[in-house]
Design a protein around this motif. Structure first.
Motif, PDB file in Angstrom:
ATOM      1  N   THR A 187       7.840  -9.984 -64.704  1.00  0.00           N
ATOM      2  CA  THR A 187       7.890 -11.410 -65.011  1.00  0.00           C
ATOM      3  C   THR A 187       8.369 -11.643 -66.438  1.00  0.00           C
ATOM      4  N   PRO A 188       9.385 -12.483 -66.658  1.00  0.00           N
ATOM      5  CA  PRO A 188       9.799 -12.813 -68.029  1.00  0.00           C
ATOM      6  C   PRO A 188       8.650 -13.481 -68.790  1.00  0.00           C
ATOM      7  N   TYR A 189       8.586 -13.248 -70.075  1.00  0.00           N
ATOM      8  CA  TYR A 189       7.526 -13.820 -70.903  1.00  0.00           C
ATOM      9  C   TYR A 189       7.954 -15.157 -71.489  1.00  0.00           C
ATOM     10  N   CYS A 190       6.999 -16.062 -71.592  1.00  0.00           N
ATOM     11  CA  CYS A 190       7.238 -17.363 -72.221  1.00  0.00           C
ATOM     12  C   CYS A 190       7.591 -17.155 -73.688  1.00  0.00           C
ATOM     13  N   GLN A 191       8.564 -17.918 -74.188  1.00  0.00           N
ATOM     14  CA  GLN A 191       9.024 -17.753 -75.566  1.00  0.00           C
ATOM     15  C   GLN A 191       8.650 -18.928 -76.456  1.00  0.00           C
ATOM     16  N   THR A 192       7.568 -19.608 -76.138  1.00  0.00           N
ATOM     17  CA  THR A 192       7.024 -20.655 -77.003  1.00  0.00           C
ATOM     18  C   THR A 192       5.535 -20.416 -77.209  1.00  0.00           C
ATOM     19  N   ALA A 193       5.016 -20.939 -78.310  1.00  0.00           N
ATOM     20  CA  ALA A 193       3.593 -20.781 -78.618  1.00  0.00           C
ATOM     21  C   ALA A 193       2.760 -21.778 -77.814  1.00  0.00           C
ATOM     22  N   PRO A 194       1.546 -21.404 -77.425  1.00  0.00           N
ATOM     23  CA  PRO A 194       0.673 -22.359 -76.733  1.00  0.00           C
ATOM     24  C   PRO A 194       0.165 -23.425 -77.685  1.00  0.00           C
ATOM     25  N   ARG A 195      -0.262 -24.551 -77.150  1.00  0.00           N
ATOM     26  CA  ARG A 195      -0.825 -25.630 -77.980  1.00  0.00           C
ATOM     27  C   ARG A 195      -2.213 -25.280 -78.489  1.00  0.00           C
ATOM     28  N   ASN A 196      -2.978 -24.594 -77.665  1.00  0.00           N
ATOM     29  CA  ASN A 196      -4.384 -24.331 -77.993  1.00  0.00           C
ATOM     30  C   ASN A 196      -4.569 -22.917 -78.531  1.00  0.00           C
ATOM     31  N   SER A 197      -5.370 -22.818 -79.583  1.00  0.00           N
ATOM     32  CA  SER A 197      -5.564 -21.530 -80.247  1.00  0.00           C
ATOM     33  C   SER A 197      -6.205 -20.493 -79.334  1.00  0.00           C
ATOM     34  N   GLU A 198      -6.975 -20.949 -78.352  1.00  0.00           N
ATOM     35  CA  GLU A 198      -7.639 -20.018 -77.442  1.00  0.00           C
ATOM     36  C   GLU A 198      -6.640 -19.175 -76.641  1.00  0.00           C
ATOM     37  N   LEU A 199      -5.406 -19.651 -76.546  1.00  0.00           N
ATOM     38  CA  LEU A 199      -4.394 -18.943 -75.758  1.00  0.00           C
ATOM     39  C   LEU A 199      -3.447 -18.119 -76.613  1.00  0.00           C
ATOM     40  N   GLN A 200      -3.638 -18.146 -77.913  1.00  0.00           N
ATOM     41  CA  GLN A 200      -2.755 -17.383 -78.793  1.00  0.00           C
ATOM     42  C   GLN A 200      -2.805 -15.892 -78.442  1.00  0.00           C
ATOM     43  N   GLY A 201      -1.627 -15.299 -78.295  1.00  0.00           N
ATOM     44  CA  GLY A 201      -1.551 -13.866 -78.031  1.00  0.00           C
ATOM     45  C   GLY A 201      -1.806 -13.464 -76.594  1.00  0.00           C
ATOM     46  N   LEU A 202      -2.073 -14.429 -75.714  1.00  0.00           N
ATOM     47  CA  LEU A 202      -2.340 -14.107 -74.309  1.00  0.00           C
ATOM     48  C   LEU A 202      -1.066 -14.247 -73.488  1.00  0.00           C
ATOM     49  N   VAL A 203      -0.853 -13.324 -72.586  1.00  0.00           N
ATOM     50  CA  VAL A 203       0.311 -13.375 -71.694  1.00  0.00           C
ATOM     51  C   VAL A 203      -0.141 -13.003 -70.291  1.00  0.00           C
ATOM     52  N   ASN A 204       0.720 -13.322 -69.322  1.00  0.00           N
ATOM     53  CA  ASN A 204       0.420 -12.937 -67.948  1.00  0.00           C
ATOM     54  C   ASN A 204       0.544 -11.428 -67.783  1.00  0.00           C
ATOM     55  N   ALA A 205      -0.352 -10.864 -66.997  1.00  0.00           N
ATOM     56  CA  ALA A 205      -0.244  -9.448 -66.650  1.00  0.00           C
ATOM     57  C   ALA A 205       0.921  -9.272 -65.677  1.00  0.00           C
ATOM     58  N   GLN A 206       1.360  -8.022 -65.517  1.00  0.00           N
ATOM     59  CA  GLN A 206       2.415  -7.701 -64.560  1.00  0.00           C
ATOM     60  C   GLN A 206       1.797  -7.028 -63.335  1.00  0.00           C
ATOM     61  N   LEU A 207       2.305  -7.368 -62.175  1.00  0.00           N
ATOM     62  CA  LEU A 207       1.836  -6.713 -60.962  1.00  0.00           C
ATOM     63  C   LEU A 207       2.166  -5.213 -61.018  1.00  0.00           C
ATOM     64  N   PRO A 208       1.334  -4.383 -60.420  1.00  0.00           N
ATOM     65  CA  PRO A 208       1.517  -2.931 -60.562  1.00  0.00           C
ATOM     66  C   PRO A 208       2.804  -2.379 -59.966  1.00  0.00           C
TER      67      PRO A 208
END
Length: 285
Positions: A227-248
């Motif tokens: 899955t391509p990764y989002c290239q913008t920062a989240p609005r909320n600090s709780e989501l900083q540095g979090l990304v979707n996992a990749q299926l195995p």
């Protein structure tokens, strides 16, 4: 999204609703909703406008009501009016209808898809069956359960429904924009911080878990891309540095999807926002 339709199966309600708006026979649509193979879906739906069968259109065509298993008697009428949904035996078929609609739309448009970058894999695309994700009904239901008892405004923009089984599930599909999942998680946290909410911590924890959930993937030309990764920062600090996992089972060296082409590792989308791909080490820094 998890749906309960009294005395009528979810698939029959969906079939009847789409048949009324398209003129296609209910028998043909029933075969669509029960199919899992993308090629079969494409063949059956060749005469149908795939926009009519989008996940949002399918869900909005339903006339469903909440049950007392999710809300108290005092809230049941209001939640029914806003099309909130509840746990029931139709859970799997409801989410399956979203995925089946997406599968059909993607298969119909694959032949016209073009490469997105100079190092992308050439079109036309050949789509095979997507990777199954059996936990999607519970992903949607977990948010909805917490939302309905939150004490917040559950009527404006219908956050318990839209952020769960509509936008929430659509953002996890293979053809979703890479930032749709993060945007939905941001909206979840916005609601968790809104006036009247009494279970903010639980809602935020749910949004964080949702943000890290793997997105779906199709096999394209024999390759199942990451899955391509989002290239913008989240609005909320709780989501900083979090990304979707990749299926195995995805290919770690190829990124993309059926609607925006495939690229090799080294493209900016192959690393999370704020990091850059290092083709020598095959890592992000």
């Amino acid at each position: 999204m998890v749906l309960t339709v009294p005395n009528v199966s979810a698939s029959s309600v969906i079939t009847a609703s789409i048949a009324d708006s398209t003129g296609v026979s209910s028998d043909s649509l029933s075969s669509v909703l029960s199919a899992t193979d993308a090629d079969t879906l494409s063949s059956v739906l060749s005469s149908v406008d795939t926009n009519t069968l989008s996940a949002s259109a399918t869900l909005s065509a339903l006339n469903v009501s909440a049950t007392d298993s999710l809300v108290s008697n005092s809230l049941a009428g209001s939640v029914a009016a806003t099309a909130s949904v509840s746990v029931g035996s139709a859970a799997s078929s409801a989410v399956a209808s979203i995925l089946a609609s997406s599968d059909a739309s993607l298969s119909a448009s694959a032949a016209s898809a073009t490469a997105a970058a100079t190092d992308s894999i050439v079109a036309p695309l050949t789509l095979a069956k997507r990777i199954a994700q059996a936990d999607l009904p519970s992903v949607a239901q977990s948010w909805q359960d917490l939302c309905l008892i939150s004490g917040g405004d559950i009527f404006t923009n219908e956050p318990c429904v839209q952020l769960a089984g509509v936008n929430g599930i659509n953002a996890l599909l293979a053809d979703a924009d890479p930032c749709d999942q993060q945007d939905n998680a941001d909206a979840m946290i916005d609601f968790a911080k809104s006036a009247g909410v009494t279970n903010s911590d639980a809602l935020i924890a749910n949004a964080i878990a949702y943000r890290q959930h793997p997105r779906n993937a199709f096999s394209i030309n024999g390759i199942t891309p990451s899955t391509p990764y989002c290239q913008t920062a989240p609005r909320n600090s709780e989501l900083q540095g979090l990304v979707n996992a990749q299926l195995p089972d995805v290919n770690p060296g190829v990124f993309g999807g059926p609607t925006f082409g495939l690229v090799a590792f080294g493209d900016p989308s192959s690393c999370p926002f704020g990091t850059s791909p290092d083709v020598d080490s095959c890592g992000c820094s």
